[in-house]
Enzyme design. Structure first.
Site, PDB file in Angstrom:
ATOM      1  N   HIS A  18       0.834  -1.198   0.000  1.00 50.45           N
ATOM      2  CA  HIS A  18       0.000   0.000   0.000  1.00 50.45           C
ATOM      3  C   HIS A  18       0.879   1.262   0.000  1.00 50.45           C
ATOM      4  O   HIS A  18       0.638   2.198  -0.753  1.00 50.45           O
ATOM      5  CB  HIS A  18      -0.858   0.070   1.272  1.00 50.45           C
ATOM      6  CG  HIS A  18      -1.917  -0.979   1.395  1.00 50.45           C
ATOM      7  ND1 HIS A  18      -2.032  -1.785   2.494  1.00 50.45           N
ATOM      8  CD2 HIS A  18      -2.937  -1.340   0.577  1.00 50.45           C
ATOM      9  CE1 HIS A  18      -3.068  -2.597   2.358  1.00 50.45           C
ATOM     10  NE2 HIS A  18      -3.630  -2.355   1.193  1.00 50.45           N
ATOM     11  N   LYS A  42     -15.527  -7.818   4.412  1.00 50.10           N
ATOM     12  CA  LYS A  42     -14.366  -8.398   5.104  1.00 50.10           C
ATOM     13  C   LYS A  42     -14.506  -8.234   6.602  1.00 50.10           C
ATOM     14  O   LYS A  42     -15.011  -7.213   7.068  1.00 50.10           O
ATOM     15  CB  LYS A  42     -13.082  -7.673   4.667  1.00 50.10           C
ATOM     16  CG  LYS A  42     -12.701  -7.875   3.212  1.00 50.10           C
ATOM     17  CD  LYS A  42     -11.403  -7.138   2.931  1.00 50.10           C
ATOM     18  CE  LYS A  42     -10.949  -7.259   1.488  1.00 50.10           C
ATOM     19  NZ  LYS A  42      -9.821  -6.373   1.195  1.00 50.10           N
ATOM     20  N   ARG A  91      -2.175  -5.743  -8.246  1.00 51.82           N
ATOM     21  CA  ARG A  91      -1.133  -6.747  -8.018  1.00 51.82           C
ATOM     22  C   ARG A  91      -1.031  -7.729  -9.163  1.00 51.82           C
ATOM     23  O   ARG A  91       0.032  -8.072  -9.621  1.00 51.82           O
ATOM     24  CB  ARG A  91      -1.402  -7.506  -6.721  1.00 51.82           C
ATOM     25  CG  ARG A  91      -0.921  -6.760  -5.517  1.00 51.82           C
ATOM     26  CD  ARG A  91      -1.537  -7.287  -4.286  1.00 51.82           C
ATOM     27  NE  ARG A  91      -2.965  -6.995  -4.258  1.00 51.82           N
ATOM     28  CZ  ARG A  91      -3.738  -7.188  -3.222  1.00 51.82           C
ATOM     29  NH1 ARG A  91      -3.249  -7.693  -2.128  1.00 51.82           N
ATOM     30  NH2 ARG A  91      -5.014  -6.885  -3.267  1.00 51.82           N
ATOM     31  N   SER A 129      -2.804  -7.518   3.193  1.00 58.57           N
ATOM     32  CA  SER A 129      -3.012  -7.366   4.641  1.00 58.57           C
ATOM     33  C   SER A 129      -3.284  -8.730   5.266  1.00 58.57           C
ATOM     34  O   SER A 129      -2.836  -9.011   6.381  1.00 58.57           O
ATOM     35  CB  SER A 129      -4.190  -6.437   4.912  1.00 58.57           C
ATOM     36  OG  SER A 129      -3.937  -5.163   4.373  1.00 58.57           O
TER      37      SER A 129
HETATM   38  P1  ADP Z   1      -9.866  -3.235  -0.308  1.00 61.18           P
HETATM   39  O1  ADP Z   1     -10.562  -3.681   0.919  1.00 61.18           O
HETATM   40  O2  ADP Z   1     -10.505  -2.071  -1.006  1.00 61.18           O
HETATM   41  O3  ADP Z   1      -9.454  -4.345  -1.239  1.00 61.18           O
HETATM   42  P2  ADP Z   1      -7.120  -3.059   0.514  1.00 61.18           P
HETATM   43  O4  ADP Z   1      -6.696  -2.323   1.741  1.00 61.18           O
HETATM   44  O5  ADP Z   1      -6.981  -4.524   0.516  1.00 61.18           O
HETATM   45  O6  ADP Z   1      -8.562  -2.559   0.273  1.00 61.18           O
HETATM   46  O7  ADP Z   1      -6.357  -2.495  -0.746  1.00 61.18           O
HETATM   47  C1  ADP Z   1      -6.446  -1.145  -1.123  1.00 61.18           C
HETATM   48  C2  ADP Z   1      -5.764  -0.930  -2.441  1.00 61.18           C
HETATM   49  O8  ADP Z   1      -4.385  -1.246  -2.336  1.00 61.18           O
HETATM   50  C3  ADP Z   1      -6.284  -1.817  -3.573  1.00 61.18           C
HETATM   51  O9  ADP Z   1      -6.302  -1.029  -4.740  1.00 61.18           O
HETATM   52  C4  ADP Z   1      -5.280  -2.903  -3.718  1.00 61.18           C
HETATM   53  O10 ADP Z   1      -5.210  -3.408  -5.023  1.00 61.18           O
HETATM   54  C5  ADP Z   1      -4.014  -2.153  -3.366  1.00 61.18           C
HETATM   55  N1  ADP Z   1      -3.003  -3.046  -2.843  1.00 61.18           N
HETATM   56  C6  ADP Z   1      -3.131  -3.924  -1.844  1.00 61.18           C
HETATM   57  N2  ADP Z   1      -1.980  -4.612  -1.637  1.00 61.18           N
HETATM   58  C7  ADP Z   1      -1.105  -4.123  -2.559  1.00 61.18           C
HETATM   59  C8  ADP Z   1       0.253  -4.446  -2.909  1.00 61.18           C
HETATM   60  N3  ADP Z   1       0.924  -5.411  -2.273  1.00 61.18           N
HETATM   61  N4  ADP Z   1       0.847  -3.764  -3.908  1.00 61.18           N
HETATM   62  C9  ADP Z   1       0.147  -2.818  -4.564  1.00 61.18           C
HETATM   63  N5  ADP Z   1      -1.125  -2.481  -4.316  1.00 61.18           N
HETATM   64  C10 ADP Z   1      -1.751  -3.121  -3.328  1.00 61.18           C
END
Ligand code: ADP
Length: 161
Positions: A18, A42, A91, A129
């Site tokens: 992130h 979630k 990703r 996460s």
């Molecule tokens: P959501 O609940 O909206 O999926 P996340 O917190 O899981 O929220 O992810 C938020 C954003 O960060 C999403 O656009 C996701 O694709 C991106 N993201 C999550 N992990 C990574 C990573 N390892 N590298 C790049 N982008 C990421």
């Protein structure tokens, strides 16, 4: 680039993946707001306050990044904050379908909004996460997965659960 972009997510907790997207967005846009949104689909592990605090500590020193949380439609948050762009990290192809659907939905709700995708760094392709939470709970080392300032707080909470 002029204007405000939003980096939304549940950030439960923020990972280096992130953070990489937030930093890259901050180099492209004048102002970036990281918005923590509850995700009804979630189970939440960290409270909204904890997640906001972790992000604030992780982006300390990046002058054009601000952190907020919101319990409503992202498209409406964007409108009320004068933001025209949503930035998402991608990703792999597995992210694409969901993200594309969200982008079209947000555009439908607020036609002034566009979504741009930034490809994940090759080192963070696998990082999520939920992976961080699983490794932490099993007693593993998460130092390469999360910003160092928040590592101990994440471990403290998850190992107590
Ligand atoms: P959501 O609940 O909206 O999926 P996340 O917190 O899981 O929220 O992810 C938020 C954003 O960060 C999403 O656009 C996701 O694709 C991106 N993201 C999550 N992990 C990574 C990573 N390892 N590298 C790049 N982008 C990421």
């Amino acid at each position: 680039m002029k204007g405000t972009a939003i980096c939304p997510g549940s950030f439960d907790p923020i990972t280096n993946g992130h953070l990489d997207i937030i930093k890259r967005a901050s180099r492209i846009f004048e102002k970036v707001i990281v918005v923590v949104l509850p995700n009804a689909a979630k189970k939440e592990n960290f409270t909204l306050e904890e997640r906001v605090d972790f992000i604030k500590r992780s982006v300390r020193g990046i002058d054009n990044v601000f952190v907020d949380c919101y319990d409503g439609l992202l498209a409406e948050y964007a409108k009320s904050h004068g933001a025209g762009i949503i930035v998402k990290g991608l990703r792999a192809v597995t992210d694409f379908e969901y993200e594309f659907q969200m982008a079209l939905t947000n555009k439908k709700i607020n036609c002034d909004i566009d979504t741009i995708f930034i490809p994940a760094d090759e080192h963070n392709m696998y990082l999520s996460s939920s992976i961080v939470r699983q490794v932490a709970v099993m007693g593993g080392d998460i130092s390469e997965f999360v910003p160092s300032d928040i590592e101990q707080d994440i471990l403290k909470k998850l190992r107590r659960l």
